[in-house]
Each structure stands twice: as C-alpha cells, then as structure tokens.
Enzyme design. Structure first.
Site, mmCIF file in Angstrom:
data_model
loop_
_atom_site.group_PDB
_atom_site.id
_atom_site.type_symbol
_atom_site.label_atom_id
_atom_site.label_comp_id
_atom_site.label_asym_id
_atom_site.label_seq_id
_atom_site.Cartn_x
_atom_site.Cartn_y
_atom_site.Cartn_z
ATOM 1 N N GLY A 147 -10.530 -8.740 8.638
ATOM 2 C CA GLY A 147 -11.756 -9.341 8.556
ATOM 3 C C GLY A 147 -12.857 -8.751 9.634
ATOM 4 O O GLY A 147 -13.863 -9.281 9.510
ATOM 5 N N HIS A 193 -3.886 -1.748 -4.822
ATOM 6 C CA HIS A 193 -3.864 -0.795 -3.914
ATOM 7 C C HIS A 193 -2.989 0.622 -4.555
ATOM 8 O O HIS A 193 -1.962 0.929 -3.920
ATOM 9 C CB HIS A 193 -3.309 -1.051 -2.631
ATOM 10 C CG HIS A 193 -3.534 -0.363 -1.356
ATOM 11 N ND1 HIS A 193 -4.315 -0.844 -0.362
ATOM 12 C CD2 HIS A 193 -3.340 1.124 -1.093
ATOM 13 C CE1 HIS A 193 -4.639 0.451 0.424
ATOM 14 N NE2 HIS A 193 -3.989 1.498 0.187
ATOM 15 N N GLU A 209 -11.858 -2.437 -2.325
ATOM 16 C CA GLU A 209 -11.200 -1.389 -1.402
ATOM 17 C C GLU A 209 -10.121 -0.491 -2.064
ATOM 18 O O GLU A 209 -9.984 -0.252 -3.410
ATOM 19 C CB GLU A 209 -10.343 -2.408 -0.264
ATOM 20 C CG GLU A 209 -9.289 -3.347 -1.072
ATOM 21 C CD GLU A 209 -8.861 -4.185 0.096
ATOM 22 O OE1 GLU A 209 -9.324 -4.470 1.082
ATOM 23 O OE2 GLU A 209 -7.620 -4.717 -0.111
ATOM 24 N N ASP A 262 0.967 -1.279 -0.070
ATOM 25 C CA ASP A 262 0.056 0.079 -0.171
ATOM 26 C C ASP A 262 1.020 1.266 -0.068
ATOM 27 O O ASP A 262 0.772 2.114 0.777
ATOM 28 C CB ASP A 262 -0.984 0.124 1.156
ATOM 29 C CG ASP A 262 -1.639 -1.431 1.448
ATOM 30 O OD1 ASP A 262 -1.629 -1.678 2.672
ATOM 31 O OD2 ASP A 262 -1.991 -1.934 0.519
ATOM 32 N N ASP A 319 -1.234 -3.504 17.752
ATOM 33 C CA ASP A 319 0.312 -3.890 17.916
ATOM 34 C C ASP A 319 1.103 -2.807 17.098
ATOM 35 O O ASP A 319 2.227 -2.966 16.691
ATOM 36 C CB ASP A 319 0.475 -5.187 17.326
ATOM 37 C CG ASP A 319 0.266 -5.311 16.110
ATOM 38 O OD1 ASP A 319 0.415 -6.624 15.461
ATOM 39 O OD2 ASP A 319 -0.405 -4.493 15.537
ATOM 40 N N ASN A 374 -16.292 -0.082 5.975
ATOM 41 C CA ASN A 374 -15.044 -0.134 6.938
ATOM 42 C C ASN A 374 -14.118 1.186 6.884
ATOM 43 O O ASN A 374 -13.733 1.373 5.648
ATOM 44 C CB ASN A 374 -14.242 -1.367 6.433
ATOM 45 C CG ASN A 374 -13.201 -2.001 7.519
ATOM 46 O OD1 ASN A 374 -12.935 -1.306 8.311
ATOM 47 N ND2 ASN A 374 -12.251 -2.948 6.787
ATOM 48 N N HIS A 433 0.670 -2.145 13.942
ATOM 49 C CA HIS A 433 0.984 -2.320 12.605
ATOM 50 C C HIS A 433 -0.029 -1.559 11.843
ATOM 51 O O HIS A 433 -1.102 -2.221 11.498
ATOM 52 C CB HIS A 433 0.719 -3.763 12.466
ATOM 53 C CG HIS A 433 0.957 -4.244 11.036
ATOM 54 N ND1 HIS A 433 2.214 -4.527 10.350
ATOM 55 C CD2 HIS A 433 0.279 -4.850 10.048
ATOM 56 C CE1 HIS A 433 2.236 -4.847 9.175
ATOM 57 N NE2 HIS A 433 1.020 -5.005 8.948
#
Lengths: 340, 386
Positions: free
Chosen positions: B137, B341, B271, B60, B112, B177, B114
């Site tokens: 997910g 992406h 996406e 990305d 975390d 999302n 990320h």
C-alpha cells in the site's frame, strides 16, 4: 503546446519592454516599476526587490515608494544551468529571498519554455548592500530538479518558509500536479534526505490521460507561485490561478487557504482542501489591472504587506509592481484592497 | 516430504487476506546441492488447464535457463528460488539473500527480507537479478540489483553480489512505485528498466550500459510512462489508488462517497510490466486489477504493442495503454480465480507465458503456471487457459 509558446513569447515581450523601460529610467515610483514575480527583503533601512529578468532584476528603495534599479544578480548565467537546459535557451525566473543566520539566500528558477525541464538554484550573500565590501553572491548550485516523464511537478517558483520548529521547507511549483512542499536541510541549500519528506499543498483538476510532458489545461487548471505566510498560529498558503503573462488578456488572480501545519492540509474559507481545487479569492484584476498574481507577503515595521505584479491596463498590460497592505478580518482571513 | 510448502504473499496494495495471511516459511531444510525438496511426480497435474506443471506455490515467478537447468526466482524471504530440468519437476534451493540488503532498512524501516518480484536475465556473461523492496500500500520502495557469474551453486564462481538501489520512489514526490522491475533492451542494444505498480502507472527509464544505474545525461527523454489507468486526480499522493495505505486516515482525507468509489473501482490497478520483442514489435504485458486476495483476486494479463520501446503502446483496438487500453491475454477460469504477474520466454524455439494463478481448490494459494504461447495471424499473442 501552443499555449505555453504564446505564454512564453508574451513573457519575453513583457520583459523586453520592461528592460527597455529600465534602461531609460533607473528610478521609478512603485506604481511604475516594471517587475514580474517580485519578492522583497529589508536590510537595515533599505528595501530590496528581486524579480524575474535577465540575470534576476534588483531594485532598492528607502520607502517602498521610489525605487532605483541596481545591477542584476547574475552578470553571467551559472554554468550548471547548461546541464538543465542545453544551448542557453532558458530563462532565470521567479526568485525568492530569505534571511537566515547571517546570510541572505536567493532561490531562483531555471527552466525551458513550456517544459518541466527545470531546476531551482540558490545563491547566498552576507549582505544585500552592494557597497558593502562583503557583498558577494556565492552560487550553491541546484536544490531541486524536475525531469520530464519522471516528475509530475515543475521545479520553479520557489518559496522558503520556516515552520514553528525552525525547520526550513521549500514550497514550489507551476502547473502539472500542483504545488509541492519539501523539507530542507538546515544548511538551506539542499533538501533533507533523512528521510525525504514531500507533500502536495495545492492542486487543481488534471485529466489523468494527459501526457507527462503536458503542463495542463491553461484555462481551468493553472496554478503556480506558492507563498506561505505565517500569522496568528496559521500558515497561509497564497497561490496564483489562471493566466499570467498575456498583458491585457491576463486573468491572473491570487487565492489563499490556511493550515495549522506547514505540511497542510490547507483549507479555504469554505473548508475546501486546496489540493482538491480549494482557494478563497484575495485579489483579481479590476478596471486598472487585467490580472494580479505571483505574490509575496511580508511584515515590515509591524504592518503586513502583499507584494505582487499586476498587468497595467493604462500601459498596454505591462506588468508592474503592486504593494498593498494586508488587513485581517474577524475570522483571521487576509483582506487586500486595490484602492489606494 | 519435508513440508516445504512455502506460502508467499505479496501485498502491493489491498487488503490483508486472512486465508493466506500466515506466512509459513520453513527455511533451508535442504542441505545438499541436489536438494531434498523435489515434489513427487504424482503431485503433478500436468495437462490440466494446459499448464505444464501445477503444484508449487510461487508468487511473481521469473525464469532463466543456464545449460540444461531452469532457474526460477520468485517473491519470498531472501528471494525464493527453484530449479528444474524440465519445467515440470521443481526443487527448491537456497534463497539468494540470507538477510536483507543493508540499504533496505532506510527505504522500508523494519524491512523483514520479504523481497518481491525478482526478475532474472542473462547478459554478456553475467546474470542480473532485479528485485523489489517495499511494503504493501505504500510507495517508499526501491528496486535493487544483484549479479552472479553463474547460477550453479557448486560452481566456484557462484556468488551473489548486491549492487544496491537502481531506482527508488519517495512518497509525496513520485507518482509511481519503484517495484516490479524487468530489464529490456531495445533494437540499438540500449538497456531500459520497465517497472511500476498502481499510482500513475508503468514507467520506463533508460539505464547505463552497466545496467546498474539510471542513465545520467542532460537529455530529457529518458523517462516515459508506458501504461496507466484511470486515477481520480483528488487522490492523496500516498494512496496507491484503492485507499488501502495503512498510514493514511481516510476519514479525514476524502468524503465517504469518494472513499467507497476508490475501494471498488480498481482505480489505477496496473502493475507487473514485461516487454517481449517479436517481429519488430515490443509487446508490453501488464497485470490489471487485484492480486493477492486468494479466491477474491481478479488479476488478469493484458497486452499492447509498439514499434518503439518508448511507446506509444496500442492494444488490438488501437487504444493507447496510456489511456487505459489493453487487450486481454489471460484471466482466471473455473479452477483459478485469477492469474497475473507474467513473463514471456523462448526456450528451444517455443514461447512460454509464465505467471502465477490463485488456486480455487487450494484456498486461493498462488501457483506456478506455465503456458505455451502462440501468435495469431495479426501477430498478437494467444494462450489457452481453459
């Protein structure tokens, strides 16, 4: 959206007719009480009925038979509703009344015609007796708001329910992607955000290509007015399907599913999930009523009652108050008969 | 070299690919600002597949140029970033965040650091970096924003300031999302954020002029869906569309037939939106199908265009992107299983498509791809990725 325009024009007509009746007749037998989306509460020995109407209509009765019209809840509309729908072209719909910890909480809907530019607001009052010196409605503003293009649900038709842990939940919804349930804060006036907990509890088919601002197919996909009633270890989720508000052409009906958990899944008698179009018929129109729907359910003095409105075929399809006893069959499903 | 191969994973959905499963994160070996992470020129296979540069592992990627330096931000611990003088040789730099923003824990418990899908752009003297906090997910996600006055670390004004959440998605409430955000301005100079992944597609929301919050007005026309793909109406709210949410018990949710369909059908797999303006049109690039599966990825880039930023966006055949339309721009080839992406930038008068692609010769690791973009006679974008 010509359907919704018609629906809302019919609604206005119905309500104007109802208002017309009310001004000449402040007392009526329950069969003739003009009401839409009725909910009820009992305080001491008096029954109070609330329904859709200018300022939220209020009626009282000692016996659930003879009703007297009282002043509406709102003499003026709350200022915050301007933020939801500009210009005053909105209506106050579908109240819900709940008693909790010394206060009566009245939830109600504010919406624009045919759009999910809507919000659910809440008022509270320590008493429902108008002559009580403490009688005063306090406005707590809005609880939930739906925004077109952001939300695929409509913030109207609220129903508050407590789960077995005493946690309050709000069921609501109309068209779009169905009936939602959200966890409320214990203060009863806002949703809980730690964390937010949302579910869909009932839905019908919606074509994925529909525009966000399209309420949905009125002939096959109409679902609204959820009401959750607890009985014998189950939560029963009543919802209304099909067409309301068209007088004699209404096809409104009530279906139900149940779950052991307030969050669902709610299954009907065949085990079909209400989110997948499931729902077992409870009441529909007959030779006297074109359609019946937007029900509530309560227990008064040990008897369970279903309260709804029905389109009276002997009175040009005007919507009237309907009260019937709920009986329970051997499998624990509700049975309601239209015969007196 | 100091082995600064950083293997980055972004799970927006989909299965855990064991072959690229173990993140090998070697943090912050570079101490000097010049960095000691320069990839030797002999590793560059420039020219192959028309790619300017191959070799660095990124997921990305987003690029901006300040003065003579290109700055690349990508998915990774604390937001990975690289610099280059020529878009060919890249040096890795310090991540943007040493530790996760404080608010991330509430959105994704156990987060975390990320961070996914950063988007960097420059506006009125400030660099804006939108980034995503999420977990695979699931759509309990948020798009955050950090700003900086400069990207040059040795400039005294260099300091990343986090502004918290711009938009957040809540499972069961939202059918979208809040990840993969990119910033775009319409012709009136109004800022919009376009974002989304799976669920019911790509969303557009108007921002306040400060670019930090969603515009708050009584008007209702602030949110739009720009692109979406088929999604079976009976799917659970918490299912991105391919039944890969680890928190759902699929045995209980759907009959086996439906579950199988979900897992195969790429239901709603869309996406990574990016809007590029050219000749009076807004071009909306999106990625379809599956990322993040190494050699099994099927990711591809499609496009539609509109005269208005709010749409409707139509593809070359006049199909609405909201009805599943989209004209193919680029997909995998014999060297790369898939590509997606993307962003599109103009540097020195040339348009470039920047993306990542899964390298079939390197176990499907995601690699930086930069392709020159041209425009055909009908005004549609063309890239060559042979």
């Amino acid at each position: 959206m010509s359907h919704s325009l018609r629906f809302h024009l019919s609604l206005i007509l119905t309500l104007l007719l109802a208002a017309g009746l009310a001004t000449t007749d402040t007392a009526a037998q329950h069969l003739d009480v003009p009401i839409h989306d009725p909910v009820m509460a009992k305080q001491d020995s008096i029954f109070y009925l609330f329904g859709t109407g200018r300022g939220i209509a209020v009626w009282s009765s000692h016996d659930m038979e003879s009703w007297e019209r009282l002043d509406p809840v709102f003499p003026d509309t709350p200022p915050w509703t301007e933020e939801i729908v500009e210009g005053g072209r909105y209506h106050l719909w579908a109240p819900d009344i709940t008693y909790h910890n010394g206060n009566y909480y009245l939830y109600y809907s504010v919406s624009a015609f045919g759009r999910n530019t809507s919000a659910i607001g809440v008022l509270s009052n320590p008493t429902l007796h108008p002559d009580d010196p403490e009688f005063e409605w306090t406005d707590h503003g809005k609880v939930i708001r739906s925004v077109p293009g952001r939300d695929l649900w409509n913030a109207i038709d609220p129903n508050l329910v407590f789960d077995d842990n005493g946690t309050p939940w709000m069921a609501f919804g109309s068209f779009w992607m169905g009936m939602k349930l959200v966890r409320m804060n214990d203060n009863m006036i806002e949703i809980d955000r730690n964390p937010q907990e949302w579910y869909t509890i009932a839905a019908r088919h919606r074509y994925w290509k529909l525009d966000d601002r399209d309420a949905g197919d009125p002939m096959n996909s109409t679902i609204e007015a959820p009401f959750i009633f607890k009985k014998n270890g189950y939560y029963y989720n009543f919802v209304s399907w099909d067409v309301c508000c068209r007088g004699e052409d209404s096809t409104y009906k009530i279906v139900v599913g149940r779950s052991k958990y307030v969050t669902g899944p709610y299954l009907d008698k065949e085990g079909q999930d209400m989110r997948h179009g499931g729902g077992s018929l409870v009441l529909q129109g007959n030779e006297n009523y074109a359609g019946i729907g937007h029900n509530a359910a309560y227990t008064f003095s040990g008897t369970d009652y279903l309260i709804a409105h029905a389109y009276d075929l002997s009175d040009e399809g005007r919507s009237k108050l309907l009260i019937r006893e709920i009986k329970w069959d051997e499998n624990g499903w509700p049975v309601v008969s239209l015969n007196n | 070299m100091l082995g600064l191969n950083v293997v980055l994973h972004r799970y927006t959905n989909g299965y855990f690919n064991i072959s690229i499963a173990l993140p090998i994160i070697v943090l912050a070996f570079q101490i000097s600002f010049t960095g000691c992470a320069a990839i030797p020129a002999e590793n560059a296979r420039s020219g192959e597949n028309n790619n300017l540069y191959e070799g660095i592992t990124v997921h990305d990627p987003s690029i901006v140029k300040q003065d003579d330096t290109y700055y690349l931000f990508s998915t990774g611990a604390g937001i990975t970033n690289w610099t280059s003088a020529d878009m060919i040789n890249w040096e890795q730099q310090e991540p943007v965040f040493e530790s996760a923003p404080e608010w991330a824990e509430r959105v994704v418990p156990g987060f975390d650091n990320h961070i996914w899908a950063p988007h960097i752009s420059y506006h009125n003297g400030t660099y804006y970096l939108y980034y995503s906090v999420s977990s695979f997910g699931r759509n309990n996600s948020a798009i955050g924003l950090a700003t900086n006055k400069t990207l040059r670390p040795n400039n005294p004004d260099f300091e990343w300031e986090d502004h918290g959440i711009v938009v957040e998605s809540v499972p069961g409430r939202d059918m979208w999302n809040a990840i993969d955000a990119t910033l775009s301005f319409d012709d009136e100079g109004t800022p919009w954020l376009v974002f989304g992944s799976h669920w019911m597609g790509i969303k557009l929301v108007r921002l306040e002029d400060n670019l930090k919050t969603i515009a708050v007005t009584p008007e209702e026309n602030e949110w739009h869906t720009l692109a979406k793909r088929h999604r079976y109406w009976k799917l659970d709210d918490r299912d991105a569309g391919d039944s890969a949410n680890p928190e759902l018990d699929y045995e209980k949710l759907y009959p086996a037939r439906i579950l199988e369909l979900n897992r195969q059908s790429e239901s709603g797999a869309i996406e990574a939106p990016f809007i590029f303006k050219r000749n009076g049109y807004y071009f909306l690039f999106v990625s379809w199908d599956r990322c993040c599966r190494g050699e099994d990825s099927t990711y591809k880039v499609v496009v539609g265009r509109s005269g208005s930023i709010t749409g409707p966006y139509l593809d070359k055949e006049g199909q609405k992107l909201n009805h599943g339309g989209g004209s193919l721009v680029v997909k995998g080839n014999e060297n790369y299983s898939a590509i997606g992406h993307n962003s599109v930038y103009t540097f020195d008068g040339t348009d470039y498509l920047v993306a990542h692609a899964y390298d079939s010769a390197d176990e499907g690791r995601p690699k930086l791809i930069i392709l020159e973009m041209s425009w055909d006679e009908d005004g549609w974008p063309v890239v060559s990725f042979e």
